[in-house]
Design an enzyme around this catalytic site. Structure first.
Site, PDB file in Angstrom:
ATOM      1  N   GLU A 178       0.808  -1.214   0.000  1.00  0.00           N
ATOM      2  CA  GLU A 178       0.000   0.000   0.000  1.00  0.00           C
ATOM      3  C   GLU A 178       0.848   1.273   0.000  1.00  0.00           C
ATOM      4  O   GLU A 178       0.870   2.020   0.978  1.00  0.00           O
ATOM      5  CB  GLU A 178      -0.999  -0.060   1.153  1.00  0.00           C
ATOM      6  CG  GLU A 178      -1.959  -1.229   0.948  1.00  0.00           C
ATOM      7  CD  GLU A 178      -2.903  -1.472   2.110  1.00  0.00           C
ATOM      8  OE1 GLU A 178      -3.060  -0.573   2.955  1.00  0.00           O
ATOM      9  OE2 GLU A 178      -3.483  -2.580   2.168  1.00  0.00           O
ATOM     10  N   HIS A 380     -17.207 -11.061   6.507  1.00  0.00           N
ATOM     11  CA  HIS A 380     -15.837 -10.539   6.571  1.00  0.00           C
ATOM     12  C   HIS A 380     -15.036 -11.386   7.541  1.00  0.00           C
ATOM     13  O   HIS A 380     -15.498 -11.664   8.645  1.00  0.00           O
ATOM     14  CB  HIS A 380     -15.879  -9.077   7.040  1.00  0.00           C
ATOM     15  CG  HIS A 380     -14.543  -8.414   7.081  1.00  0.00           C
ATOM     16  ND1 HIS A 380     -14.140  -7.602   8.105  1.00  0.00           N
ATOM     17  CD2 HIS A 380     -13.506  -8.443   6.206  1.00  0.00           C
ATOM     18  CE1 HIS A 380     -12.914  -7.144   7.863  1.00  0.00           C
ATOM     19  NE2 HIS A 380     -12.513  -7.636   6.720  1.00  0.00           N
ATOM     20  N   GLU A 382     -11.566 -10.958   9.110  1.00  0.00           N
ATOM     21  CA  GLU A 382     -10.319 -10.213   9.356  1.00  0.00           C
ATOM     22  C   GLU A 382      -9.438 -11.067  10.256  1.00  0.00           C
ATOM     23  O   GLU A 382      -9.784 -11.298  11.416  1.00  0.00           O
ATOM     24  CB  GLU A 382     -10.625  -8.862  10.009  1.00  0.00           C
ATOM     25  CG  GLU A 382      -9.394  -8.078  10.435  1.00  0.00           C
ATOM     26  CD  GLU A 382      -8.386  -7.879   9.309  1.00  0.00           C
ATOM     27  OE1 GLU A 382      -8.711  -7.182   8.349  1.00  0.00           O
ATOM     28  OE2 GLU A 382      -7.273  -8.451   9.393  1.00  0.00           O
ATOM     29  N   GLU A 485     -10.167   3.601   0.969  1.00  0.00           N
ATOM     30  CA  GLU A 485     -10.049   3.894   2.398  1.00  0.00           C
ATOM     31  C   GLU A 485      -9.036   5.001   2.670  1.00  0.00           C
ATOM     32  O   GLU A 485      -9.203   5.782   3.602  1.00  0.00           O
ATOM     33  CB  GLU A 485      -9.702   2.622   3.181  1.00  0.00           C
ATOM     34  CG  GLU A 485      -8.395   1.988   2.776  1.00  0.00           C
ATOM     35  CD  GLU A 485      -8.207   0.594   3.372  1.00  0.00           C
ATOM     36  OE1 GLU A 485      -9.155   0.047   3.956  1.00  0.00           O
ATOM     37  OE2 GLU A 485      -7.097   0.057   3.250  1.00  0.00           O
TER      38      GLU A 485
HETATM   39  C1  NOJ Z   1      -8.331  -2.978   5.826  1.00  0.00           C
HETATM   40  C2  NOJ Z   1      -9.245  -3.282   4.697  1.00  0.00           C
HETATM   41  O1  NOJ Z   1      -8.733  -2.830   3.483  1.00  0.00           O
HETATM   42  C3  NOJ Z   1     -10.573  -2.654   5.004  1.00  0.00           C
HETATM   43  O2  NOJ Z   1     -11.434  -2.797   3.906  1.00  0.00           O
HETATM   44  C4  NOJ Z   1     -11.123  -3.295   6.238  1.00  0.00           C
HETATM   45  O3  NOJ Z   1     -12.345  -2.691   6.553  1.00  0.00           O
HETATM   46  C5  NOJ Z   1     -10.169  -3.137   7.403  1.00  0.00           C
HETATM   47  N1  NOJ Z   1      -8.868  -3.569   7.026  1.00  0.00           N
HETATM   48  C6  NOJ Z   1     -10.599  -3.925   8.618  1.00  0.00           C
HETATM   49  O4  NOJ Z   1     -10.500  -5.281   8.334  1.00  0.00           O
END
Ligand code: NOJ
Ligand code: CA
Length: 677
Positions: A178, A380, A382, A485
């Site tokens: 990134e 999701h 994570e 983001e």
């Molecule tokens: C980074 C991801 O790119 C984003 O889309 C996500 O909401 C956050 N991490 C939390 O997992």
């Protein structure tokens, strides 16, 4: 006459100089004869390859070889012991994508090498030569003197024949993929992630990347001297960067070569160098859009964790489902729905449980509610980088997703580079890299585990894209670059970002960029460096089969005329054409919806105002269309409140017409070409 004797006949005319006493090089050319690869040995028996196009050198003799952590390198004292060529021409169908049909047309040259001293190891280098570039890889058979290979480094070089301008981002830094692209002289590249896109001094465009990154570590490149780059493999947790047993191959090292930037994007070399679909039926996967409980968290207004500002509550999710159902958006992403987010989850995913919703997210009720409204949730996962912990839950996690009607799961690996947590069966812990060999395998294990439950994967903080969606077509999208983001936070993406990534990151394949923030505001009311029309253009310009409408329902309610384009735009294509573009400056892309007659077009620019003009000859001749145009207002400017200024207008057009669009500073334009029945 064999291919080789044919090329031997013209060899003298096009010989690329190899050091004195070199063996006569082996030569082969692309189907159209314009791209030529030569391979030979120098006086010390060191192997080199060279690439030319239209008679002009692109890559001058560049070394091949390997360093190992435990045995002598493969470099000197090589002999060429055999060579074969073969022609291949087949057209295959993509289950989803930017083109429904892809022609795979190349000439293959295989060259066998053997060490004449020392360990006497043997290997093959296979070149696939296309009209639009070259891919090559190493193949090692299982052999007595190399049953295990502990690779310290790959010595593959890319010695460009000319200097030029390069777009590249740094490799191996904490924030993974990134970073913004640097624009420097080729001769000023540091250590770069691939793809690296280069405009050579004579205008030829080259993109250096890799295809089919499977069970190997990602290749970055570092400049050695002059215009020469050399492979720099991503580290592993142990000494060697890559560990192999038995027979093994490297990913394809790829060079797309084109006359212009548009040609880089139009190449299919990346997909063609991957293996066909090995999963099977994909008819269950429907490309489509989604909204989601997301932007408010990215803006810091809601939280993933439980508490007074929790985002994924029953009430919020129902509101998003209602909005999606009313607007014909088929899916709703939910983040922060599961146990594990309380506390410090960044780089710390051991509490994440992907089958355990939190108290105020009633998964069964919401699944039923969504189903009744004809909408699916996107789950999701994570991991916070705890990748082994994720693998331990594959079955419960994907069963939970399937049981609740999800078709797509978005995954995440939020932790710094080199901080992926791997725990082996015996409990030994390691720290791996997002782009390393272990993660290359982990992400494929995710796709395969998800496929059992007919779930598609959209991975964030992934390994780079190398065309694996051909082989594992449920791995439909990934992030792997600064997406929307960053427009919430300080240090926003600059206006040229998308014109950069179309010709760099997007060469890897679909990106979950999450466009469409029509409010043009990030955290604390901060302004996004874009016009409103540009947000619409991104739906055509940045490809993904799962595309977010990233803003909130409340914000969309303020922008319904513009939102109509987001509602209308297709997400699966029969055809894609890059009509014009310069890396980092602007690009115009037209796409025809799959199985339909409607074309969509997007144009994005950079910080400068400019005009793009193009013929509409992609439309079907003899048919009449209405162009529904969403363009920057005459006074639109990303630096002022006028970034919202947009004109929506309609015009009758045919394939004989052309169109001129003015892009504001930070601007763009989106067009829907609707067939008049
Ligand atoms: C980074 C991801 O790119 C984003 O889309 C996500 O909401 C956050 N991490 C939390 O997992
Ligand atoms: Ca620019």
């Amino acid at each position: 006459m064999t291919v080789l004797s044919r090329i031997a006949a013209v060899f003298a005319a096009l010989l690329i100089a190899l050091p004195a006493a070199a063996q006569v090089p082996v030569r082969a050319s692309s189907p159209d004869g314009l791209v030529v690869v030569e391979v030979g040995l120098d006086g010390d028996g060191r192997a080199a390859y060279a690439v030319s196009r239209k008679g002009k050198p692109i890559i001058t003799p560049s070394r091949l070889g390997f360093l190992f952590t435990d045995v002598a390198k493969i470099d000197r004292s090589l002999a060429i012991t055999g060579q074969e060529t073969r022609d291949f021409d087949q057209t295959w169908q993509q289950p989803w994508g930017e083109w429904s049909k892809i022609r795979n047309h190349y000439r293959e040259l295989k060259i066998q090498f053997k060490e004449t001293k020392g360990l006497g190891r043997v290997f093959t280098v296979t070149f696939r030569i296309y009209d639009d570039g070259v891919g090559f890889r190493y193949d090692f058979p299982d052999q007595l003197n190399m049953h295990h290979a502990n690779i310290a480094e790959e010595l593959t070089e890319f010695a460009f024949a000319q200097d030029g301008t390069a777009w590249w981002k740094p490799a191996f830094l904490w924030n993974r993929e990134e970073y913004l692209y640097n624009k420097t002289a080729l001769s000023a590249i540091g250590t770069a992630d691939t793809p690296v896109s280069i405009k050579l001094a004579d205008g030829t465009h080259v993109a250096l990347h890799e295809a089919a990154l499977v069970d190997y570590s990602g290749m970055a490149v570092a400049r050695t001297e002059g215009n020469t780059l050399r492979a720099q493999l991503t580290p592993g947790a142990g000494g060697p960067k890559v560990v192999k047993h038995g027979a093994w191959t490297t990913p394809w090292r790829t060079l797309i070569i084109a006359d212009n930037a548009a040609g880089l994007y139009m190449s299919h070399l990346m997909l063609n160098l991957n293996e066909p679909n090995k999963l099977g039926d994909m008819s269950w996967f429907k490309p489509g859009k989604f909204v989601g409980v997301w932007w408010n968290m990215i803006k810091g207004e809601w939280t993933w964790a439980r508490g007074p500002r929790h985002g994924a509550t029953n009430e919020h999710v129902k509101r998003y489902i209602d909005f999606a159902a009313a607007q014909g958006i088929p899916q709703v992403l939910v983040e922060g729905w599961n146990v594990g987010w309380d506390g410090d989850w960044f780089g710390n995913g051991w509490d994440m449980d992907f089958a355990k919703p939190v108290e105020d997210f009633d998964a069964d009720m919401l699944a039923a509610y969504a189903k009744k409204k004809g909408v699916r949730l996107i789950g999701h996962h994570e991991t916070g980088g705890a990748a082994s912990h994720y693998e331990n839950q594959f079955d419960t996690a994907f069963k939970f997703a399937a049981d609740h009607g999800y078709m797509v799961v978005k995954t995440g690996y939020v932790t710094d580079a080199g901080q992926i947590e791997r725990v082996d069966a015996d409990g030994t812990k390691y720290r791996e890299w997002h782009e390393g060999q272990w993660m290359s395998n982990h992400l494929i294990r995710v796709a395969e585990a998800a496929y059992k439950y007919r779930i598609a994967i959209d991975s964030h903080e992934p390994i780079k894209g190398t065309g694996l969606q051909r082989t594992w077509p449920n791995w439909v999208a990934r992030e792997g670059m600064r997406g929307m983001e960053y427009n919430s936070w300080a240090g926003k993406n600059p206006p040229e970002h998308e014109a950069n990534i179309v010709f760099t990151r997007m060469l890897e394949g679909p990106m979950d960029f999450t466009p469409g923030v029509l409010s043009l505001t990030g955290e604390n009311g901060s302004a996004i460096l874009s016009t409103e029309a540009k947000q619409l253009a991104l739906y055509v310009v940045i490809y993904s089969p799962v595309v977010m409408a990233a803003d909130t329902p409340e914000n969309y309610a303020q922008h319904m005329p513009a939102f109509k384009f987001i509602r209308d735009v297709a997400t699966d294509w029969d055809e894609t054409r890059v009509l014009n573009g310069e890396i980092g400056d602007y690009v115009t892309i037209a796409r025809k919806e799959r199985g339909g007659q409607t074309w969509f077009l997007g144009a994005v620019g950079d910080e400068q105002a400019r005009t793009v003009a193009f013929a509409l000859d992609f439309l079907t001749p003899g048919k009449r269309y209405v162009a529904e145009i969403y363009r920057d207002g005459d006074d639109a400017d990303y630096r002022t409140e006028k970034r919202h200024a947009m004109v929506i207008e309609q015009r009758p057009v045919t394939a004989k017409d052309s169109m001129t669009l003015r892009l504001a500073p930070g601007g763009g334009a989106a067009v829907r070409f609707r067939l008049v029945k």
